[in-house]
Write an enzyme that holds these catalytic residues in place. Structure first.
Site, short mmCIF file in Angstrom:
data_model
loop_
_atom_site.label_atom_id
_atom_site.label_comp_id
_atom_site.label_asym_id
_atom_site.label_seq_id
_atom_site.Cartn_x
_atom_site.Cartn_y
_atom_site.Cartn_z
N ASN A 208 0.85 -1.20 0.00
CA ASN A 208 0.00 0.00 0.00
C ASN A 208 0.88 1.25 0.00
O ASN A 208 2.10 1.14 0.01
CB ASN A 208 -0.94 -0.02 1.22
CG ASN A 208 -0.16 -0.11 2.51
OD1 ASN A 208 0.58 0.80 2.87
ND2 ASN A 208 -0.29 -1.23 3.21
N LYS A 287 8.88 -16.43 -11.43
CA LYS A 287 8.12 -15.27 -11.92
C LYS A 287 6.97 -15.79 -12.79
O LYS A 287 7.22 -16.52 -13.77
CB LYS A 287 9.02 -14.34 -12.73
CG LYS A 287 8.27 -13.15 -13.25
CD LYS A 287 9.17 -12.20 -14.00
CE LYS A 287 8.33 -11.11 -14.62
NZ LYS A 287 8.54 -10.90 -16.02
N ASP A 305 -4.28 -9.56 12.92
CA ASP A 305 -4.48 -8.18 13.35
C ASP A 305 -3.44 -7.92 14.46
O ASP A 305 -3.63 -8.32 15.61
CB ASP A 305 -5.91 -8.01 13.88
CG ASP A 305 -6.20 -6.56 14.25
OD1 ASP A 305 -5.24 -5.83 14.58
OD2 ASP A 305 -7.38 -6.18 14.21
N ILE A 306 -2.36 -7.27 14.10
CA ILE A 306 -1.20 -7.18 15.01
C ILE A 306 -1.52 -6.40 16.28
O ILE A 306 -1.22 -6.83 17.39
CB ILE A 306 0.01 -6.57 14.27
CG1 ILE A 306 0.45 -7.56 13.18
CG2 ILE A 306 1.16 -6.26 15.24
CD1 ILE A 306 1.59 -7.15 12.32
N LYS A 337 -13.52 -0.31 16.44
CA LYS A 337 -12.19 -0.97 16.53
C LYS A 337 -11.60 -0.85 17.93
O LYS A 337 -10.94 -1.77 18.41
CB LYS A 337 -11.22 -0.32 15.52
CG LYS A 337 -11.47 -0.77 14.09
CD LYS A 337 -10.45 -0.15 13.15
CE LYS A 337 -10.72 -0.58 11.72
NZ LYS A 337 -9.95 0.19 10.74
#
Ligand SMILES: Cc1cc2nc3c(=O)[nH]c(=O)nc-3n(C[C@H](O)[C@H](O)[C@H](O)COP(=O)(O)O)c2cc1C
Length: 393
Positions: A208, A287, A305-306, A337
């Site tokens: 990201n 590849k 979920d760390i 959350k």
């Protein structure tokens, strides 16, 4: 954290002088008032005009300059400074400082000086490793002087070894703790930062746009206030100061392992990293070639979920802070959350902040929601550090 601080730069006569110009610019950019004192030898390499132009102040070079002694003499210069940086510090200067010799303006100022001093040596590796220099460095450390570098690598003379002037960024970062009260002394803060990479085949990854900038600023802020800081950094996270213990990781699973180990019984854990929610179910070692394939189905598996793992583990840090990048209903999603992950606070912000210079958002705890207007990320890190210190009261 250097804003409005008076920094006196003592410049010795080494080949690395030209890099001091960059340091001066950087300190000014960070809000410091900078004045320079050059030794006679330093003036052989670069003229004082360079530093006059950069600082907007006359560069001091002479001890016996009667006008200047009346206006801004060696005692006033020493008293004006909140801290002194000597960069580059030559082998000769190290000797003079270790033995209390005061035979020019800079070394005389150093005899008067009562402020914190950072010494950044630069010299040939044989000079650095000589018995005399080793002994002088030992003496200066015993006297309370702090050192930044030298770094190892290729030297101006073409030889390789320890003796390079530290990067200006590193010197500036090493200066910050000298100017700030060590109120987080004895605390251990663990921060994760940056994106993660999930490998798919030999060249392709899932990632990201997170940069890790805010996480690095948080690490610098906490460590500048005396905390011992572990930064678990995803790929591309900007450089961090040498006082920050940095662990480089790639994938979410790798990040989890290091976060859980580092955060055990820590005082604070801050999860700023933009961890990929998913990874590829099957890793292709070669590849992947397109060939005749027109459409490809990819199977993804959810990543751990760390921050929730850290908040629920045995030996949980005293305070766990999560970050939530949302694209809508920011406060509602963040509150959900906060409960689900069992964290103490959450900083909700908009996904558009990723990769930007400034960021704002909402500081959310079980009791309060406070809007934070957009700030430069360094200032935002300071604001969030203050919020976390409030939680500790
Ligand atoms: C081309 C050249 C490069 C030098 N580079 C360094 C250096 O990187 N580090 C150092 O300690 N001395 C270096 N020296 C030696 C110093 O300039 C010399 O010891 C001088 O007396 C230092 O004076 P100062 O400590 O008052 O600035 C260099 C000398 C020359 C001629």
């Amino acid at each position: 954290m250097l804003d409005k601080k008076n920094i006196l730069i003592g410049i010795g006569g080494g080949i690395a002088v030209y890099r001091t110009a960059e340091l001066v610019r950087l300190l000014i950019k960070r809000g410091a008032n900078v004045r320079c004192v050059m030794t006679k030898s330093a003036c052989e390499f670069v003229t004082p005009l360079t530093f006059d132009a950069l600082t907007g102040h006359e560069t001091h070079t002479q001890l016996f300059d009667l006008t200047r002694e009346r206006e801004m003499g060696h005692i006033q210069l020493a008293r004006w400074a909140d801290a002194i940086v000597i960069a580059p510090a030559t082998a000769n200067l190290l000797t003079k400082l270790a033995y209390g010799i005061a035979d020019d303006l800079l070394t005389t100022i150093m005899q008067v000086n009562e402020t914190p001093t950072l010494i950044s040596p630069a010299m040939n590796h044989s000079m650095w490793e000589s018995d005399a220099t080793k002994k002088n460095v030992e003496t200066l450390k015993t006297k309370g002087f702090k050192f930044s570098g030298p770094a190892s690598g290729e030297l101006a003379c073409g030889e390789i070894g320890p003796g390079r002037l530290n990067e200006p960024e590193t010197i500036a970062n090493d200066l910050v703790p000298l100017l700030n009260p060590q109120i987080l002394d004895n605390q251990h803060w663990v921060i994760n930062a940056g994106p993660t990479w999930e490998r798919w085949d030999a060249v392709r990854i899932l990632t990201n746009r997170a940069t890790g900038t805010l996480g690095v600023h948080l690490a610098h802020t906490a460590s500048a206030l005396g905390a011992s800081v572990t930064l678990i950094a995803g790929p591309g996270t900007p450089e961090s100061a040498s006082r920050v213990q940095r662990i480089g990781v790639e994938s979410a699973e790798e990040m989890l392992v290091h976060c859980k180990t580092a955060a055990l019984n820590a005082d604070v854990f801050i999860g700023t990293a933009a961890i990929s929610d998913f990874r590829f179910s099957k890793l292709i070692t070669e590849k992947l070639k397109r060939g005749d394939i027109e459409q490809l189905q990819i199977e993804l598996t959810a990543n751990p979920d760390i921050v929730a793992h850290v908040a629920k583990m045995d030996g949980r840090p005293a305070h766990v802070i999560a970050f939530a990048a949302e694209s809508s209903a920011h406060i509602d999603h963040a509150r959900e959350k906060l409960d689900r992950k069992a964290v103490d606070a959450i900083f909700a912000n908009d996904v558009s902040n990723m990769g930007k210079e400034n960021a704002g958002g909402w500081w959310i705890t079980p009791e309060q929601t406070e809007q934070i207007e957009p700030l430069a990320k360094e200032q935002l890190a300071q604001k969030l550090t203050r919020q976390i210190m409030e939680l500790q009261k």
